[in-house]
Design a protein around this motif. Structure first.
Motif, short mmCIF file in Angstrom:
data_model
loop_
_atom_site.label_atom_id
_atom_site.label_comp_id
_atom_site.label_asym_id
_atom_site.label_seq_id
_atom_site.Cartn_x
_atom_site.Cartn_y
_atom_site.Cartn_z
N GLY A 1 7.34 -4.90 0.28
CA GLY A 1 6.19 -5.21 -0.57
C GLY A 1 6.41 -4.73 -2.00
N ASP A 2 5.31 -4.67 -2.76
CA ASP A 2 5.42 -4.21 -4.13
C ASP A 2 4.30 -3.21 -4.43
OD1 ASP A 2 3.10 -5.72 -4.53
OD2 ASP A 2 4.20 -7.44 -5.33
N GLU A 3 4.36 -2.62 -5.62
CA GLU A 3 3.40 -1.58 -5.98
C GLU A 3 1.97 -2.10 -5.99
OE1 GLU A 3 2.39 1.56 -9.63
OE2 GLU A 3 4.17 0.26 -9.74
N GLN A 4 1.75 -3.32 -6.47
CA GLN A 4 0.40 -3.86 -6.54
C GLN A 4 -0.22 -3.99 -5.15
OE1 GLN A 4 -1.57 -4.39 -9.33
NE2 GLN A 4 -3.08 -4.50 -7.70
N LEU A 5 0.60 -4.39 -4.17
CA LEU A 5 0.11 -4.48 -2.80
C LEU A 5 -0.32 -3.10 -2.31
CD1 LEU A 5 -0.34 -5.97 -0.12
CD2 LEU A 5 2.09 -5.58 0.41
N ALA A 6 0.50 -2.10 -2.60
CA ALA A 6 0.17 -0.73 -2.18
C ALA A 6 -1.11 -0.24 -2.86
CB ALA A 6 1.34 0.21 -2.50
N VAL A 7 -1.29 -0.60 -4.13
CA VAL A 7 -2.50 -0.21 -4.87
C VAL A 7 -3.73 -0.91 -4.26
CG1 VAL A 7 -3.72 -0.38 -7.08
CG2 VAL A 7 -1.31 0.32 -7.02
N ASP A 8 -3.60 -2.19 -3.91
CA ASP A 8 -4.71 -2.92 -3.30
C ASP A 8 -5.15 -2.25 -1.98
OD1 ASP A 8 -4.83 -4.77 -5.32
OD2 ASP A 8 -3.60 -6.27 -4.28
N VAL A 9 -4.17 -1.85 -1.20
CA VAL A 9 -4.49 -1.17 0.07
C VAL A 9 -5.12 0.19 -0.21
CG1 VAL A 9 -3.54 -0.22 2.20
CG2 VAL A 9 -2.65 -2.38 1.31
N ALA A 10 -4.63 0.87 -1.25
CA ALA A 10 -5.19 2.18 -1.62
C ALA A 10 -6.65 2.06 -2.03
CB ALA A 10 -4.37 2.80 -2.75
N MET A 11 -6.99 0.99 -2.71
CA MET A 11 -8.39 0.76 -3.10
C MET A 11 -9.27 0.61 -1.86
SD MET A 11 -7.93 -1.82 -6.37
CE MET A 11 -9.68 -1.93 -6.68
N HIS A 12 -8.76 -0.10 -0.86
CA HIS A 12 -9.50 -0.26 0.39
C HIS A 12 -9.71 1.11 1.05
CE1 HIS A 12 -10.65 -2.14 4.29
NE2 HIS A 12 -10.09 -1.03 4.77
N VAL A 13 -8.67 1.93 1.09
CA VAL A 13 -8.77 3.24 1.71
C VAL A 13 -9.80 4.11 0.99
CG1 VAL A 13 -7.52 5.38 2.24
CG2 VAL A 13 -6.40 3.16 2.58
N ALA A 14 -9.81 4.01 -0.35
CA ALA A 14 -10.79 4.78 -1.13
C ALA A 14 -12.21 4.39 -0.75
CB ALA A 14 -10.56 4.56 -2.62
N ALA A 15 -12.43 3.10 -0.53
CA ALA A 15 -13.78 2.61 -0.24
C ALA A 15 -14.20 2.86 1.20
CB ALA A 15 -13.86 1.12 -0.56
N MET A 16 -13.30 2.64 2.17
CA MET A 16 -13.66 2.63 3.58
C MET A 16 -13.30 3.92 4.33
SD MET A 16 -15.17 -0.17 3.49
CE MET A 16 -15.64 -0.24 5.21
N ASN A 17 -12.44 4.72 3.76
CA ASN A 17 -12.08 6.02 4.32
C ASN A 17 -11.68 5.97 5.80
OD1 ASN A 17 -11.61 8.75 4.38
ND2 ASN A 17 -13.76 9.33 4.58
N PRO A 18 -10.67 5.18 6.14
CA PRO A 18 -10.21 5.16 7.54
C PRO A 18 -9.59 6.51 7.92
CG PRO A 18 -8.65 4.01 6.13
CD PRO A 18 -9.84 4.31 5.28
N GLN A 19 -9.67 6.84 9.20
CA GLN A 19 -9.13 8.13 9.65
C GLN A 19 -7.62 8.08 9.85
OE1 GLN A 19 -11.37 10.00 12.88
NE2 GLN A 19 -13.07 8.61 12.46
N TYR A 20 -7.10 6.91 10.26
CA TYR A 20 -5.67 6.79 10.56
C TYR A 20 -5.13 5.48 9.98
CZ TYR A 20 -7.02 10.37 13.94
OH TYR A 20 -7.52 11.50 14.53
N ALA A 21 -3.82 5.40 9.83
CA ALA A 21 -3.20 4.18 9.32
C ALA A 21 -3.09 3.13 10.43
CB ALA A 21 -1.82 4.50 8.75
N THR A 22 -2.55 3.52 11.58
CA THR A 22 -2.37 2.61 12.72
C THR A 22 -2.85 3.30 13.99
OG1 THR A 22 -0.14 3.36 13.30
CG2 THR A 22 -0.32 1.66 11.58
N GLN A 23 -2.99 2.52 15.06
CA GLN A 23 -3.42 3.09 16.34
C GLN A 23 -2.39 4.08 16.87
OE1 GLN A 23 -4.79 0.28 19.26
NE2 GLN A 23 -6.01 -0.90 17.76
N GLU A 24 -1.13 3.88 16.53
CA GLU A 24 -0.08 4.80 16.97
C GLU A 24 -0.25 6.18 16.36
OE1 GLU A 24 0.46 1.71 15.91
OE2 GLU A 24 0.95 0.82 17.86
N ASP A 25 -0.98 6.27 15.27
CA ASP A 25 -1.19 7.56 14.61
C ASP A 25 -2.31 8.38 15.24
OD1 ASP A 25 0.80 7.01 12.70
OD2 ASP A 25 -0.64 5.90 11.45
N VAL A 26 -3.14 7.75 16.06
CA VAL A 26 -4.27 8.44 16.68
C VAL A 26 -3.75 9.37 17.79
CG1 VAL A 26 -6.50 8.20 17.81
CG2 VAL A 26 -5.71 6.44 16.22
N PRO A 27 -4.08 10.65 17.75
CA PRO A 27 -3.62 11.58 18.79
C PRO A 27 -4.10 11.15 20.18
CG PRO A 27 -4.50 12.79 16.90
CD PRO A 27 -4.84 11.35 16.69
#
Length: 321
Positions: free
Chosen positions: A199-225
């Motif tokens: 990918g590219d930096e803009q894609l990463a920034v777009d995803v970062a904006m989503h994280v700022a707004a929605m505050n997910p706890q984990y990135a993927t299901q594999e990350d959930v303990p």
């Protein structure tokens, strides 16, 4: 009975900084060695009070550089006294270089100081220093160099100048030569860094904006303990146990609710907030990338703010106590 400020002044022999022949018991120090220009120069350089600058210049025989050191040493004592006060305001600052992105949280006591130019410049310099530190080691960051001083020394000097507790609370870093990173800082209060493979930096920034707004706890299901999943499954099973349905139906109900729960708390399965027409995972896939992880920090999170009685605080200040 307390003496009034006027009575105290009357009890002290009048000494003028500009008296032609007045002197202290130390033969090497004289008041006529101090000029208004020196006081102004020292005050501009340090932000200290006029009388403090005057005293420092008297103590150092009018040597502005030595007086600066004198004030800094005095200021460190003040800084230590202020270090116990709650600093829950502040700013998130980000910096990036060579595929690495860092965010630092620098705290102060009031939102007013969080907008002060001296505080903002210091916070920016801390972010640049964080680029030289491995991992998220806050102790290493405090020892990092900023203009010939350590971050910690610069922080204490700023406390002396501004008069509030200043804390470099944490650093969050991601990325490397083979990663794509993007950082988004919202209103100086929420910072997010996303790391992708491809990918590219803009894609990463777009995803970062989503994280700022929605505050997910984990990135993927594999990350959930696994223990968290087991606990949630147990809770869901208890909720449907009395439904009267056959065990195999109950099991499917639990699995369905667990799947929905994981979709809600994991970034890649959330609906992308900017368009609402696809998941974040699909957005990343269309951008030719894979999710590696994210970090999200927010100013003051986890800090217990002290509740003050404003009327009592004003009365205390007025009494001089």
């Amino acid at each position: 009975m307390k003496l009034s400020a006027l009575a105290l002044l009357a009890a002290v022999p009048a000494v003028s900084a500009f008296a032609p022949s007045a002197s202290f018991s130390r033969a090497s120090t004289s008041l006529n060695a101090v000029t208004t220009a020196q006081i102004k120069e020292l005050r501009d350089a340090t932000g200290a009070g006029m009388m403090d600058c005057k005293k420092a210049l008297i103590e150092t025989d009018g040597d502005v550089e030595a007086a600066n050191d004198f004030l800094r040493k005095s200021g460190l004592v003040k800084a230590d006294k202020k270090a116990s006060r709650v600093a829950a305001e502040g700013k998130i600052v980000a910096a990036a270089e060579g595929g690495k992105a860092v965010m630092v949280e620098v705290n102060c006591e009031t939102d007013f100081v969080a907008k002060d130019e001296n505080f903002l410049n210091f916070a920016s310099s801390v972010a640049q220093a964080a680029l030289t530190v491995d991992d998220d080691d806050i102790d290493a960051l405090l020892k990092a160099d900023v203009g010939g001083d350590t971050v910690e020394d610069k922080s204490k000097a700023l406390v002396a100048k501004i008069g509030e507790n200043i804390q470099v609370r944490r650093v969050a870093s991601m990325g490397g030569p083979d990663s794509t990173v993007g950082t988004y800082v919202h209103m100086n209060k929420i910072g997010v860094t996303v790391e992708l493979e491809g990918g590219d930096e803009q894609l990463a920034v777009d995803v970062a904006m989503h994280v700022a707004a929605m505050n997910p706890q984990y990135a993927t299901q594999e990350d959930v303990p696994a223990e968290d999943i087991a606990k949630e499954k147990e809770v869901l099973a208890a909720q449907v146990a009395e439904s009267g349905k056959p065990p195999e139906i109950i099991e499917k109900m639990v699995e369905g609710r667990l799947r929905k729960y994981l979709e809600e708390i994991c970034l890649v399965s959330q609906t992308y907030v900017k368009t609402n027409d696809k998941t974040v995972g699909k957005l990343i896939e269309e951008g030719g990338a894979k999710m590696k992880g994210f970090k999200r920090i927010e100013v003051g999170e986890g800090i217990e703010k002290k509740e003050e009685d404003f009327a009592a605080e004003v009365a205390k200040a007025a009494s001089g106590n």
